[in-house]
Design a protein around this motif. Structure first.
Motif, PDB file in Angstrom:
ATOM      1  N   ASP A   1      32.643   7.358 -14.450  1.00 42.61           N
ATOM      2  CA  ASP A   1      33.832   7.809 -15.173  1.00 42.61           C
ATOM      3  C   ASP A   1      33.780   9.326 -15.301  1.00 42.61           C
ATOM      4  O   ASP A   1      32.709   9.900 -15.487  1.00 42.61           O
ATOM      5  N   ASP A   2      34.936   9.954 -15.207  1.00 33.80           N
ATOM      6  CA  ASP A   2      34.987  11.401 -15.405  1.00 33.80           C
ATOM      7  C   ASP A   2      34.673  11.675 -16.873  1.00 33.80           C
ATOM      8  O   ASP A   2      35.399  11.216 -17.756  1.00 33.80           O
ATOM      9  N   PRO A   3      33.602  12.427 -17.170  1.00 33.95           N
ATOM     10  CA  PRO A   3      33.221  12.638 -18.565  1.00 33.95           C
ATOM     11  C   PRO A   3      34.165  13.558 -19.336  1.00 33.95           C
ATOM     12  O   PRO A   3      34.178  13.541 -20.559  1.00 33.95           O
ATOM     13  N   GLU A   4      34.983  14.336 -18.648  1.00 34.88           N
ATOM     14  CA  GLU A   4      35.874  15.290 -19.312  1.00 34.88           C
ATOM     15  C   GLU A   4      37.336  14.856 -19.309  1.00 34.88           C
ATOM     16  O   GLU A   4      38.165  15.476 -19.963  1.00 34.88           O
ATOM     17  N   VAL A   5      37.649  13.812 -18.527  1.00 35.37           N
ATOM     18  CA  VAL A   5      39.032  13.342 -18.426  1.00 35.37           C
ATOM     19  C   VAL A   5      39.026  11.828 -18.613  1.00 35.37           C
ATOM     20  O   VAL A   5      38.615  11.090 -17.717  1.00 35.37           O
TER      21      VAL A   5
ATOM     22  N   ARG B   1      40.458   7.024  -8.986  1.00 38.77           N
ATOM     23  CA  ARG B   1      41.717   6.412  -9.402  1.00 38.77           C
ATOM     24  C   ARG B   1      41.936   6.585 -10.899  1.00 38.77           C
ATOM     25  O   ARG B   1      40.985   6.698 -11.671  1.00 38.77           O
ATOM     26  N   GLN B   2      43.205   6.534 -11.289  1.00 40.31           N
ATOM     27  CA  GLN B   2      43.562   6.479 -12.706  1.00 40.31           C
ATOM     28  C   GLN B   2      43.349   5.039 -13.154  1.00 40.31           C
ATOM     29  O   GLN B   2      43.856   4.103 -12.546  1.00 40.31           O
ATOM     30  N   ILE B   3      42.570   4.849 -14.235  1.00 40.75           N
ATOM     31  CA  ILE B   3      42.269   3.505 -14.730  1.00 40.75           C
ATOM     32  C   ILE B   3      42.767   3.296 -16.158  1.00 40.75           C
ATOM     33  O   ILE B   3      42.474   2.274 -16.773  1.00 40.75           O
ATOM     34  N   GLY B   4      43.486   4.259 -16.675  1.00 41.33           N
ATOM     35  CA  GLY B   4      44.025   4.191 -18.033  1.00 41.33           C
ATOM     36  C   GLY B   4      44.841   5.440 -18.304  1.00 41.33           C
ATOM     37  O   GLY B   4      45.045   6.268 -17.416  1.00 41.33           O
ATOM     38  N   PRO B   5      45.324   5.604 -19.547  1.00 39.73           N
ATOM     39  CA  PRO B   5      46.055   6.829 -19.874  1.00 39.73           C
ATOM     40  C   PRO B   5      45.147   8.044 -19.701  1.00 39.73           C
ATOM     41  O   PRO B   5      44.006   8.029 -20.154  1.00 39.73           O
ATOM     42  N   VAL B   6      45.640   9.074 -19.028  1.00 41.02           N
ATOM     43  CA  VAL B   6      44.843  10.283 -18.782  1.00 41.02           C
ATOM     44  C   VAL B   6      44.903  11.180 -20.003  1.00 41.02           C
ATOM     45  O   VAL B   6      45.992  11.536 -20.475  1.00 41.02           O
ATOM     46  N   LYS B   7      43.734  11.536 -20.518  1.00 32.73           N
ATOM     47  CA  LYS B   7      43.617  12.444 -21.668  1.00 32.73           C
ATOM     48  C   LYS B   7      42.521  13.459 -21.350  1.00 32.73           C
ATOM     49  O   LYS B   7      41.376  13.089 -21.102  1.00 32.73           O
ATOM     50  N   PHE B   8      42.894  14.743 -21.378  1.00 33.94           N
ATOM     51  CA  PHE B   8      41.924  15.809 -21.155  1.00 33.94           C
ATOM     52  C   PHE B   8      41.217  16.106 -22.475  1.00 33.94           C
ATOM     53  O   PHE B   8      41.873  16.261 -23.506  1.00 33.94           O
ATOM     54  N   LYS B   9      39.903  16.214 -22.432  1.00 36.17           N
ATOM     55  CA  LYS B   9      39.129  16.451 -23.657  1.00 36.17           C
ATOM     56  C   LYS B   9      39.147  17.919 -24.065  1.00 36.17           C
ATOM     57  O   LYS B   9      39.061  18.230 -25.234  1.00 36.17           O
ATOM     58  N   HIS B  10      39.237  18.827 -23.096  1.00 32.97           N
ATOM     59  CA  HIS B  10      39.296  20.270 -23.365  1.00 32.97           C
ATOM     60  C   HIS B  10      39.659  20.997 -22.082  1.00 32.97           C
ATOM     61  O   HIS B  10      39.858  20.373 -21.045  1.00 32.97           O
ATOM     62  N   LYS B  11      39.740  22.316 -22.133  1.00 27.32           N
ATOM     63  CA  LYS B  11      40.054  23.127 -20.955  1.00 27.32           C
ATOM     64  C   LYS B  11      38.930  22.992 -19.921  1.00 27.32           C
ATOM     65  O   LYS B  11      37.753  22.899 -20.260  1.00 27.32           O
ATOM     66  N   LEU B  12      39.319  23.011 -18.641  1.00 21.48           N
ATOM     67  CA  LEU B  12      38.385  22.837 -17.535  1.00 21.48           C
ATOM     68  C   LEU B  12      38.510  23.981 -16.545  1.00 21.48           C
ATOM     69  O   LEU B  12      39.558  24.617 -16.464  1.00 21.48           O
ATOM     70  N   GLU B  13      37.469  24.218 -15.806  1.00 28.01           N
ATOM     71  CA  GLU B  13      37.487  25.215 -14.718  1.00 28.01           C
ATOM     72  C   GLU B  13      37.813  24.508 -13.410  1.00 28.01           C
ATOM     73  O   GLU B  13      37.423  23.365 -13.206  1.00 28.01           O
ATOM     74  N   GLN B  14      38.515  25.180 -12.503  1.00 30.97           N
ATOM     75  CA  GLN B  14      38.722  24.637 -11.161  1.00 30.97           C
ATOM     76  C   GLN B  14      37.364  24.534 -10.471  1.00 30.97           C
ATOM     77  O   GLN B  14      36.558  25.461 -10.516  1.00 30.97           O
TER      78      GLN B  14
ATOM     79  N   MET C   1      31.795  17.355 -11.836  1.00 35.55           N
ATOM     80  CA  MET C   1      32.098  16.163 -12.623  1.00 35.55           C
ATOM     81  C   MET C   1      30.868  15.266 -12.669  1.00 35.55           C
ATOM     82  O   MET C   1      30.613  14.596 -13.651  1.00 35.55           O
ATOM     83  N   PHE C   2      30.086  15.260 -11.568  1.00 40.05           N
ATOM     84  CA  PHE C   2      28.887  14.442 -11.467  1.00 40.05           C
ATOM     85  C   PHE C   2      27.946  15.096 -10.480  1.00 40.05           C
ATOM     86  O   PHE C   2      28.382  15.690  -9.491  1.00 40.05           O
ATOM     87  N   ARG C   3      26.646  14.984 -10.753  1.00 41.25           N
ATOM     88  CA  ARG C   3      25.626  15.563  -9.876  1.00 41.25           C
ATOM     89  C   ARG C   3      24.458  14.592  -9.805  1.00 41.25           C
ATOM     90  O   ARG C   3      24.059  14.021 -10.816  1.00 41.25           O
ATOM     91  N   GLN C   4      23.911  14.408  -8.591  1.00 42.84           N
ATOM     92  CA  GLN C   4      22.785  13.502  -8.413  1.00 42.84           C
ATOM     93  C   GLN C   4      21.834  14.071  -7.368  1.00 42.84           C
ATOM     94  O   GLN C   4      22.257  14.567  -6.333  1.00 42.84           O
ATOM     95  N   ARG C   5      20.549  13.956  -7.648  1.00 44.49           N
ATOM     96  CA  ARG C   5      19.511  14.413  -6.718  1.00 44.49           C
ATOM     97  C   ARG C   5      19.479  13.471  -5.520  1.00 44.49           C
ATOM     98  O   ARG C   5      19.556  12.267  -5.670  1.00 44.49           O
TER      99      ARG C   5
ATOM    100  N   GLN D   1      27.143  16.351  -5.203  1.00 43.04           N
ATOM    101  CA  GLN D   1      27.989  16.782  -6.308  1.00 43.04           C
ATOM    102  C   GLN D   1      29.401  16.274  -6.117  1.00 43.04           C
ATOM    103  O   GLN D   1      29.918  16.294  -5.002  1.00 43.04           O
ATOM    104  N   ILE D   2      30.008  15.815  -7.209  1.00 42.72           N
ATOM    105  CA  ILE D   2      31.433  15.527  -7.223  1.00 42.72           C
ATOM    106  C   ILE D   2      32.050  16.602  -8.105  1.00 42.72           C
ATOM    107  O   ILE D   2      31.651  16.765  -9.256  1.00 42.72           O
ATOM    108  N   VAL D   3      32.991  17.352  -7.540  1.00 37.72           N
ATOM    109  CA  VAL D   3      33.640  18.427  -8.284  1.00 37.72           C
ATOM    110  C   VAL D   3      35.117  18.076  -8.471  1.00 37.72           C
ATOM    111  O   VAL D   3      35.687  17.297  -7.707  1.00 37.72           O
ATOM    112  N   ARG D   4      35.708  18.658  -9.506  1.00 33.83           N
ATOM    113  CA  ARG D   4      37.079  18.344  -9.911  1.00 33.83           C
ATOM    114  C   ARG D   4      37.932  19.603  -9.886  1.00 33.83           C
ATOM    115  O   ARG D   4      37.490  20.678 -10.251  1.00 33.83           O
ATOM    116  N   GLY D   5      39.173  19.433  -9.468  1.00 30.36           N
ATOM    117  CA  GLY D   5      40.139  20.519  -9.526  1.00 30.36           C
ATOM    118  C   GLY D   5      41.506  19.954  -9.871  1.00 30.36           C
ATOM    119  O   GLY D   5      41.680  18.742  -9.996  1.00 30.36           O
TER     120      GLY D   5
END
Length: 182
Positions: free
Chosen positions: A62-66, A99-112, A116-120, A129-133
């Motif tokens: 899940d996107d932790p910020e959206v 995908r959108q799985i529910g109502p979209v709510k932004f938790k705060h301002k984000l950088e382009q 969103m996720f990082r794994q070794r 890395q998964i990045v969001r824009g």
């Protein structure tokens, strides 16, 4: 067999056992537990007789910020003894679908381009890395997955987009991603 050879062999097994225990404890630490995606399923791709098979694994995160957005990605996982011990360097072939799985709510301002996720993907040098824009003109969240190494990166990547839409009858006010980009 001489007693010197037995002691040397015994010492090697103790060192190997210590390395395995340290790696197992390191992987199970609390810092990694919160960042782990949900495993959906795995499929073997290469059979190995005495060690774990090579596999494709599909995960969800899940996107932790959206709120209301989730991504699924499939990664190859090396088998063999190196893969089992976490010493194998994984390849950079990663697919992504968000995908959108529910109502979209932004938790705060984000950088382009925020992570969103990082794994070794290897013991020291490689990470996925998964990045969001935000495509503000179309009100679409754009996610990209790639892997990089300390010295050189990989051109292999995958992109997925999530148009922000109303969710149900109670979600009349659709947020605009452009309003949440700094």
């Amino acid at each position: 067999m001489t007693s010197k050879a037995v002691v040397t062999c015994d010492k090697k097994w103790k060192i190997l056992a210590l390395v395995v225990v340290v790696l197992a404890l390191w992987q199970a630490g609390p810092a990694f537990a919160a960042d782990e995606p949900d495993l959906i399923f795995r499929r073997s791709t290469v059979f190995k007789w005495l060690s774990p098979n090579d596999k494709l694994a599909t995960y969800a995160v899940d996107d932790p910020e959206v709120d209301g957005v989730a991504c699924h990605f499939t990664v190859p996982e090396k088998g063999g003894f190196k893969g089992w011990l976490g010493l194998a360097e994984e390849v950079s072939d990663i697919s992504l679908a968000c995908r959108q799985i529910g109502p979209v709510k932004f938790k705060h301002k984000l950088e382009q381009g925020d992570d969103m996720f990082r794994q070794r993907r290897s013991l020291f040098f490689k990470k996925m890395q998964i990045v969001r824009g935000c495509d503000a003109k179309r009100n679409v969240l754009v996610y990209m997955v790639y892997s990089d190494r300390l010295i050189e990166g990989s051109p292999k990547n995958s992109t997925s987009s999530v148009p922000i839409m109303p969710w149900g009858t109670t979600d009349a006010a659709v947020q605009k991603c452009g309003e949440f980009i700094q």
